[in-house]
Design a protein around this motif. Structure first.
Motif, PDB file in Angstrom:
ATOM      1  N   GLY A  74      23.677  -4.319-137.123  1.00  0.00           N
ATOM      2  CA  GLY A  74      23.962  -4.214-138.546  1.00  0.00           C
ATOM      3  C   GLY A  74      23.495  -5.414-139.344  1.00  0.00           C
ATOM      4  N   HIS A  75      22.915  -6.422-138.677  1.00  0.00           N
ATOM      5  CA  HIS A  75      22.439  -7.633-139.361  1.00  0.00           C
ATOM      6  C   HIS A  75      21.024  -7.954-138.897  1.00  0.00           C
ATOM      7  CE1 HIS A  75      26.421  -8.903-141.034  1.00  0.00           C
ATOM      8  NE2 HIS A  75      26.851  -8.158-140.033  1.00  0.00           N
ATOM      9  N   GLU A  76      20.153  -6.947-138.907  1.00  0.00           N
ATOM     10  CA  GLU A  76      18.793  -7.139-138.421  1.00  0.00           C
ATOM     11  C   GLU A  76      17.851  -7.689-139.486  1.00  0.00           C
ATOM     12  OE1 GLU A  76      20.550  -4.397-137.954  1.00  0.00           O
ATOM     13  OE2 GLU A  76      20.799  -4.232-135.782  1.00  0.00           O
ATOM     14  N   SER A  77      18.179  -7.531-140.775  1.00  0.00           N
ATOM     15  CA  SER A  77      17.271  -7.984-141.814  1.00  0.00           C
ATOM     16  C   SER A  77      18.063  -8.660-142.941  1.00  0.00           C
ATOM     17  CB  SER A  77      16.460  -6.804-142.368  1.00  0.00           C
ATOM     18  OG  SER A  77      15.541  -7.244-143.336  1.00  0.00           O
ATOM     19  N   PRO A  78      18.050  -9.999-143.024  1.00  0.00           N
ATOM     20  CA  PRO A  78      17.417 -10.910-142.074  1.00  0.00           C
ATOM     21  C   PRO A  78      18.175 -10.933-140.750  1.00  0.00           C
ATOM     22  CG  PRO A  78      18.702 -12.158-143.636  1.00  0.00           C
ATOM     23  CD  PRO A  78      18.750 -10.722-144.103  1.00  0.00           C
ATOM     24  N   CYS A  79      17.510 -11.384-139.699  1.00  0.00           N
ATOM     25  CA  CYS A  79      18.093 -11.355-138.361  1.00  0.00           C
ATOM     26  C   CYS A  79      19.161 -12.429-138.214  1.00  0.00           C
ATOM     27  CB  CYS A  79      17.000 -11.564-137.318  1.00  0.00           C
ATOM     28  SG  CYS A  79      17.627 -11.654-135.625  1.00  0.00           S
ATOM     29  N   ASP A  80      20.381 -12.003-137.970  1.00  0.00           N
ATOM     30  CA  ASP A  80      21.467 -12.920-137.606  1.00  0.00           C
ATOM     31  C   ASP A  80      21.436 -13.028-136.082  1.00  0.00           C
ATOM     32  OD1 ASP A  80      23.856 -14.156-136.897  1.00  0.00           O
ATOM     33  OD2 ASP A  80      25.030 -13.161-138.450  1.00  0.00           O
ATOM     34  N   SER A  81      20.979 -14.163-135.590  1.00  0.00           N
ATOM     35  CA  SER A  81      20.670 -14.288-134.161  1.00  0.00           C
ATOM     36  C   SER A  81      21.882 -14.599-133.298  1.00  0.00           C
ATOM     37  CB  SER A  81      19.609 -15.378-133.954  1.00  0.00           C
ATOM     38  OG  SER A  81      20.061 -16.632-134.440  1.00  0.00           O
ATOM     39  N   ARG A  82      23.068 -14.224-133.749  1.00  0.00           N
ATOM     40  CA  ARG A  82      24.267 -14.438-132.933  1.00  0.00           C
ATOM     41  C   ARG A  82      24.567 -13.185-132.087  1.00  0.00           C
ATOM     42  NH1 ARG A  82      28.415 -16.515-137.438  1.00  0.00           N
ATOM     43  NH2 ARG A  82      27.289 -14.887-138.594  1.00  0.00           N
ATOM     44  N   HIS A  83      23.604 -12.801-131.284  1.00  0.00           N
ATOM     45  CA  HIS A  83      23.748 -11.672-130.367  1.00  0.00           C
ATOM     46  C   HIS A  83      23.883 -12.243-128.958  1.00  0.00           C
ATOM     47  CE1 HIS A  83      22.925  -8.192-127.900  1.00  0.00           C
ATOM     48  NE2 HIS A  83      22.896  -7.390-128.963  1.00  0.00           N
ATOM     49  N   PHE A  84      25.064 -12.067-128.342  1.00  0.00           N
ATOM     50  CA  PHE A  84      25.321 -12.682-127.036  1.00  0.00           C
ATOM     51  C   PHE A  84      25.886 -11.688-126.023  1.00  0.00           C
ATOM     52  CE2 PHE A  84      26.689 -15.841-130.398  1.00  0.00           C
ATOM     53  CZ  PHE A  84      25.497 -16.544-130.419  1.00  0.00           C
ATOM     54  N   TRP A  85      25.894 -10.397-126.356  1.00  0.00           N
ATOM     55  CA  TRP A  85      26.642  -9.448-125.542  1.00  0.00           C
ATOM     56  C   TRP A  85      26.061  -9.266-124.139  1.00  0.00           C
ATOM     57  CZ3 TRP A  85      31.394  -8.286-126.003  1.00  0.00           C
ATOM     58  CH2 TRP A  85      32.008  -8.191-127.247  1.00  0.00           C
ATOM     59  N   LEU A  86      24.743  -9.316-123.978  1.00  0.00           N
ATOM     60  CA  LEU A  86      24.179  -9.108-122.648  1.00  0.00           C
ATOM     61  C   LEU A  86      24.584 -10.246-121.709  1.00  0.00           C
ATOM     62  CD1 LEU A  86      22.466  -7.483-120.716  1.00  0.00           C
ATOM     63  CD2 LEU A  86      20.442  -8.714-121.558  1.00  0.00           C
ATOM     64  N   ALA A  87      24.391 -11.491-122.150  1.00  0.00           N
ATOM     65  CA  ALA A  87      24.796 -12.631-121.327  1.00  0.00           C
ATOM     66  C   ALA A  87      26.294 -12.617-121.074  1.00  0.00           C
ATOM     67  CB  ALA A  87      24.381 -13.939-121.996  1.00  0.00           C
ATOM     68  N   ALA A  88      27.064 -12.140-122.057  1.00  0.00           N
ATOM     69  CA  ALA A  88      28.520 -12.149-121.924  1.00  0.00           C
ATOM     70  C   ALA A  88      29.004 -11.148-120.891  1.00  0.00           C
ATOM     71  CB  ALA A  88      29.159 -11.852-123.281  1.00  0.00           C
ATOM     72  N   LEU A  89      28.493  -9.924-120.949  1.00  0.00           N
ATOM     73  CA  LEU A  89      29.006  -8.865-120.087  1.00  0.00           C
ATOM     74  C   LEU A  89      28.314  -8.815-118.729  1.00  0.00           C
ATOM     75  CD1 LEU A  89      29.326  -6.051-122.777  1.00  0.00           C
ATOM     76  CD2 LEU A  89      31.182  -7.365-121.744  1.00  0.00           C
ATOM     77  N   ALA A  90      27.051  -9.211-118.668  1.00  0.00           N
ATOM     78  CA  ALA A  90      26.322  -9.173-117.399  1.00  0.00           C
ATOM     79  C   ALA A  90      26.501 -10.447-116.593  1.00  0.00           C
ATOM     80  CB  ALA A  90      24.840  -8.924-117.651  1.00  0.00           C
ATOM     81  N   GLU A  91      26.946 -11.542-117.245  1.00  0.00           N
ATOM     82  CA  GLU A  91      27.111 -12.834-116.581  1.00  0.00           C
ATOM     83  C   GLU A  91      25.793 -13.298-115.962  1.00  0.00           C
ATOM     84  OE1 GLU A  91      30.419 -12.807-113.888  1.00  0.00           O
ATOM     85  OE2 GLU A  91      31.780 -11.922-115.359  1.00  0.00           O
ATOM     86  N   ARG A  92      24.696 -13.068-116.704  1.00  0.00           N
ATOM     87  CA  ARG A  92      23.378 -13.483-116.243  1.00  0.00           C
ATOM     88  C   ARG A  92      22.677 -14.278-117.344  1.00  0.00           C
ATOM     89  NH1 ARG A  92      25.701 -12.457-112.456  1.00  0.00           N
ATOM     90  NH2 ARG A  92      25.283 -10.926-110.805  1.00  0.00           N
ATOM     91  N   ARG A  93      21.801 -15.179-116.919  1.00  0.00           N
ATOM     92  CA  ARG A  93      21.007 -15.929-117.880  1.00  0.00           C
ATOM     93  C   ARG A  93      19.899 -15.048-118.448  1.00  0.00           C
ATOM     94  NH1 ARG A  93      20.430 -21.687-114.544  1.00  0.00           N
ATOM     95  NH2 ARG A  93      22.511 -22.480-115.083  1.00  0.00           N
ATOM     96  N   VAL A  94      19.667 -15.194-119.744  1.00  0.00           N
ATOM     97  CA  VAL A  94      18.692 -14.359-120.455  1.00  0.00           C
ATOM     98  C   VAL A  94      17.579 -15.260-120.983  1.00  0.00           C
ATOM     99  CG1 VAL A  94      18.388 -12.647-122.278  1.00  0.00           C
ATOM    100  CG2 VAL A  94      20.586 -12.834-121.100  1.00  0.00           C
ATOM    101  N   LEU A  95      16.352 -14.797-120.877  1.00  0.00           N
ATOM    102  CA  LEU A  95      15.218 -15.604-121.333  1.00  0.00           C
ATOM    103  C   LEU A  95      15.361 -15.940-122.814  1.00  0.00           C
ATOM    104  CD1 LEU A  95      12.491 -16.880-120.615  1.00  0.00           C
ATOM    105  CD2 LEU A  95      11.400 -14.720-121.297  1.00  0.00           C
ATOM    106  N   VAL A  96      15.543 -14.927-123.657  1.00  0.00           N
ATOM    107  CA  VAL A  96      15.834 -15.132-125.081  1.00  0.00           C
ATOM    108  C   VAL A  96      16.738 -13.994-125.519  1.00  0.00           C
ATOM    109  CG1 VAL A  96      14.946 -15.406-127.415  1.00  0.00           C
ATOM    110  CG2 VAL A  96      13.530 -16.121-125.484  1.00  0.00           C
ATOM    111  N   GLU A  97      17.963 -14.322-125.904  1.00  0.00           N
ATOM    112  CA  GLU A  97      18.839 -13.314-126.508  1.00  0.00           C
ATOM    113  C   GLU A  97      19.197 -13.793-127.910  1.00  0.00           C
ATOM    114  OE1 GLU A  97      22.818 -10.588-125.622  1.00  0.00           O
ATOM    115  OE2 GLU A  97      22.523 -12.445-124.484  1.00  0.00           O
ATOM    116  N   GLY A  98      20.303 -14.506-128.068  1.00  0.00           N
ATOM    117  CA  GLY A  98      20.659 -15.058-129.368  1.00  0.00           C
ATOM    118  C   GLY A  98      20.586 -16.572-129.312  1.00  0.00           C
TER     119      GLY A  98
END
Length: 764
Positions: free
Chosen positions: A655-679
C-alpha cells in the motif's frame, strides 16, 4: 508482587525456632494474594489473546527455572541490602536476563545455542556445593512489605497488562492477514530475533552484508527463550516476552523510588507518576499525545528491556555513592552495566550525566570527589566506548545535532503544516509550551527547596536529577530520522518522577500539610485540566484559516485558573509554605488526565474500536495483503539452512509502493533467513545518508545496480541476473511476491513451492 517472610517450622507454642511469632495460614494467604491475583490475571489475558496453554506453561517454567531462580540465587550471594522478597526476585530477574544474554551470545557463537542452559545449571551446582553462596544471611535482611504496598504494586502491574491488552494485543494479531496491520517496526524486531537465533555476531538480515550496528541484547534474550522453550519468536514478541519485564520493572522502580523518595508513600507517588502522569496536552484531536511521554513497552522492546536492566544499576550506584560498598555490589554492577551497554544505547549517557552532576555537587560541597564515583564513572566510560566503537561501530544511526527538531515536528503536527518550516516566533512558542508542560509534571522537584536548612540532598537523588536534566537536554538538542531522541527522555523519566516525589514529600512535611488536603489539591488539579481541555475545545491539527494563537489559549486559561485558585486560598488565610506546598500538589497533578488519553487509546488519540494508529500507519487493506505470506516463509524456514541467502522482489510496504516506503521486513521476519535486499530503511548505511527534512524511508537503496539485478533475477531466475546472484552473491533461494494483475510465473523456472501470491524458487 506480594511479600512474605519465609515460613520456618513452628513450635507447638506457635513460634518459630528463632522465637518470633509464627504466621497463620490465613495471614500467609493474604500476603500472597496480590501476587497470585495479578499472576492469574496476566495468564488469563495471555490465554484470551491467543497464547496456547502449552506456550504459556513452557514460558513460565523457563522464566522461573532459567532466569528468576538462578538470578535470585546470585542476588542472595552478592547483594546484602535490605529488601522484600518481591524486590529480591525482581533483582534476580534483571540479573538473570543480563547473564543469560552474555552466555547465549557465547553459546550461539560457538554453534551450540542450548549451551545457554549452562549458566543456570552452574549456578544451582555452585550454590549446592558452596554453602556461603546460599546467602543465608539475606533472610535476616529481608523485610516484609505492608499489604497495601503489595496491592499497590500488584494493581500497577495489572493495569499495565490491561493497558497492553487494550492498546496492543487487541490490534496485534497472531494470524494472517490481521498480522499485516501491526505496528510497522514489529516485523523488524521479529527479523532481528530470527537473526540472533542463528547468528552471533549478528548482521542486518534484511540487507545482506550490512553489519547490525544496533542494541541487540533484547533479541538475544528472545532467541534464547525460543531455543529453550520452542515457543515461536512471534508469540514471544507479540504476547509473552515483555510481561515479566514490565512486572519486574514496576517492583524495581518501587525499590529505587523508596530509596530516593525516602518513604513508601513517596515511592508510590513516583511509581504512579511514572506510569500514570504525563505532560498535559490540552488539545482535542488525533495529536493529543504530542506533549506526552508514552512507554512503548511492546513496539520498542529494547527500551523496556533496557529500562529493566538500568533500574538496578541506578540502585547499586546510589548505594555505592552513599557509602554502601562491598565486592558483591561491584560485581552485580559490572554485570548489569554490560547488559545495559547492549540493551539500550540511550541509558549509559544518562548515567554518565548523572554521575557528573553528583560529582560536581560533591566537589563543591566537600572539595573532593568520591573514589566510588570515580570507579563507577570509569566503568561507565569503558562500557560507553565499547558500545560506541564495537557494538555500534562508530555509526551515528540517524542521530544528528539538530536543536529543537522535536519542536519543529510538533509545530507541524499541531498546525497541520508538516511540510512548512516554522518561523522563529512559532518555534520559540512551541518550545515554551514544551517547557511549561514538562514543568507541570515535575513541579514537585521544587519541593526539594522546602527541606530544613542545612539538609543535604543525597548523592543518589543528585544522580537521578542529573539524569533527568540530561534527558531533557538531549531531546531538545538532538535530531533523529525516526524521532528516537525521545528515548533519552523516556529513559530518564522515571527518575525525575522519583525526585519530584521526594520534593512533594519534603513540601508536605515542611508545611505539615495533611494527606487529605494534599489529596484534595490533586483532585482539584485533575478537575481543572479536564475542564480547561474540554471547555477551550481547541482541536489539532488546526483547521485551515484558524490562527496559530489558538495553540496557546488552553495553557493561558490554565495559568489563569491556577492563579485564581491560589488567590482564593490566600484570601482564606493560607500563607507561606503551606500555600506553596498546596500549590505544588495542585500543579503537579495536572498531568493525570493526559495520561488516561495517552495510555487508554493507541498513540494518544486514535478512535476507540478502530484499528488504532498502528493500522492507520500501516495503510494495509485486505486487497493489498498478499495471500500465503506466512506459509511461504515458514516453508522456506523449514527447507533451507540458516546460512542460505534469499533474494526477493518485495521491498516496499504494501500500500506504500509510490513512493516506495522501504520498511518491508516480513520475509526476513517470518523465514528467519538473511535476504540479499528486502527493506533497507533501518540499515546504518541508509540512516547515515539521512538529513533533516527528508523521510528516511523514502531514501533510495544505496546500490541501484544490485537492486535491478536482484529484481530481474527474481522475476526470471533463468536470466543472466539469476546466475549472477547465485555465483557472485551466493543466493540460494528466490521468493517472488505476485499480486493480482502481475505477470505469470518466470519463464524457464520450476518453483520449489507456491502459496497464494508467493512462489519460491531454488537456485542450484
Amino acid at each position: 508482587m506480594a511479600e512474605t517472610a519465609l515460613t520456618p517450622q513452628r513450635s507447638v507454642e506457635g513460634r518459630s525456632p528463632h522465637g518470633r511469632p509464627g504466621r497463620s495460614a490465613p495471614a500467609l494467604l493474604l500476603r500472597w494474594l496480590p501476587a497470585v491475583s495479578v499472576t492469574a490475571f496476566t495468564a488469563g489475558v495471555a490465554l484470551f489473546y491467543g497464547v496456547s496453554v502449552r506456550d504459556l506453561g513452557l514460558f513460565a517454567v523457563y522464566l522461573a527455572v532459567c532466569v528468576a531462580l538462578p538470578g535470585t540465587l546470585l542476588v542472595r550471594a552478592l547483594y546484602r541490602g535490605r529488601r522484600t522478597l518481591a524486590e529480591e526476585i525482581a533483582l534476580g530477574v534483571a540479573l538473570g536476563y543480563a547473564v543469560e544474554v552474555v552466555v547465549y551470545a557465547a553459546a550461539r557463537a560457538a554453534g551450540a545455542p542450548l549451551l545457554v542452559l549452562a549458566w543456570p545449571v552452574a549456578t544451582f551446582a555452585a550454590v549446592a556445593v558452596i554453602p556461603r553462596l546460599r546467602g543465608s544471611g539475606s533472610r535476616a535482611l529481608r523485610t516484609p512489605a505492608p499489604v497495601w504496598w503489595s496491592w499497590a504494586l500488584a494493581l500497577t502491574v495489572a493495569s499495565l497488562v490491561a493497558w497492553s491488552a487494550v492498546t496492543f494485543f487487541r490490534h496485534t494479531a497472531l494470524t494472517w492477514p490481521g498480522m499485516a496491520s501491526v505496528n510497522v517496526d514489529l516485523p523488524y524486531h521479529l527479523a532481528l530475533i530470527g537473526e540472533l537465533k542463528h547468528h552471533v555476531p549478528p548482521a542486518t538480515p534484511m540487507v545482506a552484508g550490512e553489519p547490525l550496528l544496533y542494541h541487540w541484547f533484547v533479541y538475544a534474550h528472545y532467541a534464547a527463550a525460543s531455543w529453550i522453550t520452542g515457543v515461536e519468536p512471534l508469540v514471544l514478541l507479540f504476547r509473552l516476552g515483555m510481561l515479566p519485564v514490565l512486572a519486574a520493572l514496576v517492583v524495581l522502580l518501587g525499590m529505587v523510588a523508596r530509596r530516593g523518595a525516602g518513604s513508601r508513600a513517596g515511592a508510590l507517588a513516583a511509581v504512579a507518576g511514572t506510569f500514570y502522569v504525563v505532560a498535559p496536552s490540552l488539545y482535542l484531536g488525533p495529536s493529543t499525545g504530542v506533549f506526552t511521554w508514552k512507554a512503548e513497552s511492546w513496539t520498542s522492546p529494547s527500551q523496556t528491556f533496557g529500562a529493566l536492566l538500568f533500574a538496578p544499576v541506578v540502585l547499586l550506584v546510589a548505594d555505592l555513592l552513599e557509602g554502601r560498598g562491598g565486592a558483591g555490589r561491584w560485581t552485580m554492577l559490572g554485570v548489569l552495566l554490560v547488559g545495559v551497554m547492549g540493551a539500550k544505547a540511550t541509558q549509559l549517557p544518562l548515567l554518565a550525566a548523572g554521575l557528573a552532576t553528583a560529582g560536581a555537587v560533591g566537589a563543591v560541597r566537600r572539595r573532593r570527589v568520591s573514589p566510588a564515583l570515580l570507579v563507577v564513572a570509569a566503568m561507565t566510560g569503558v562500557c560507553l566506548l565499547f558500545a560506541q566503537f564495537v557494538l555500534f561501530g562508530g555509526a551515528r544511526n540517524g542521530i544528528v545535532l539538530d536543536p529543537l527538531s522535536l519542536v519543529r515536528v510538533t509545530w507541524g503536527e499541531l498546525t497541520g503544516r508538516g511540510d512548512a518550516r516554522p518561523g522563529t516566533a512559532s518555534l520559540l512558542g512551541v518550545a515554551a509550551l514544551y517547557a511549561v508542560c514538562w514543568a507541570l509534571i515535575w513541579f514537585g522537584v521544587l519541593g526539594l527547596f522546602a527541606g530544613r536548612p542545612g539538609t543535604r540532598t543525597p548523592p543518589g537523588v543528585l544522580l537521578m536529577l542529573g539524569m533527568g536534566g540530561s534527558g531533557l537536554g538531549a531531546v531538545l538538542l538532538l535530531g533523529h530520522c525516526q524521532m528516537s531522541q525521545i528515548y533519552f527522555l523516556a529513559g530518564s523519566y522515571p527518575y525525575l518522577m522519583v525526585v519530584a516525589a521526594r520534593g512533594l514529600s519534603a513540601a508536605r512535611a515542611r508545611a505539615r500539610l495533611p494527606y487529605r488536603t494534599a489529596g484534595v489539591a490533586v483532585a482539584a488539579g485533575v478537575l481543572i485540566e479536564v475542564l480547561v481541555r474540554w471547555l477551550c475545545g481547541v482541536r489539532v491539527p488546526l483547521e485551515p484559516g484558524r490562527p496559530e494563537a489558538l495553540l496557546y489559549l488552553p495553557y493561558g486559561v490554565l495559568a489563569l485558573v491556577v492563579a485564581l485558585v491560589v488567590g482564593v486560598l490566600a484570601l482564606r488565610g493560607w500563607r507561606g509554605v503551606r500555600l506553596w506546598a498546596c500549590t505544588v500538589f495542585l500543579v503537579g497533578a495536572l498531568g493525570l488526565p493526559a495520561a488516561w488519553v495517552t495510555r487508554a487509546l493507541p498513540n494518544g488519540g486514535a478512535v476507540p474500536g478502530g484499528a488504532g494508529e498502528d493500522a492507520a500507519e500501516a495503510g494495509v487493506s485486505g486487497a493489498t495483503v498478499p495471500e500465503g505470506t506466512v506459509a511461504a516463509a515458514r516453508w522456506l524456514r523449514a527447507h533451507s539452512s540458516p546460512d542460505d541467502l534469499v533474494a526477493t522482489d518485495a521491498h516496499c510496504r504494501w500500500g506504500h509502493e509510490s513512493p516506495c516506503d522501504s520498511r518491508h521486513f516480513w520475509l526476513a521476519a517470518l523465514a528467519e533467513r538473511r535476504v540479499l535486499v528486502e527493506g533497507w530503511t533501518y540499515t546504518s548505511a541508509n540512516m547515515a545518508r539521512w538529513r533533516p527534512g527528508v523521510r528516511v524511508q523514502d531514501i533510495p537503496f544505496r546500490d541501484q545496480r544490485l537492486l535491478r539485478d536482484n529484481d530481474a533475477a527474481v522475476r526470471d531466475p533463468a536470466s543472466p541476473a539469476g546466475r549472477l546472484l547465485r555465483d557472485r552473491y551466493g543466493v540460494r533461494w528466490l521468493v517472488s511476491e505476485r499480486r493480482p494483475g502481475d505477470p505469470g510465473a518466470p519463464a524457464g523456472a520450476t518453483p520449489a513451492y507456491r502459496s497464494g501470491d508467493y512462489a519460491v524458487y531454488r537456485l542450484r
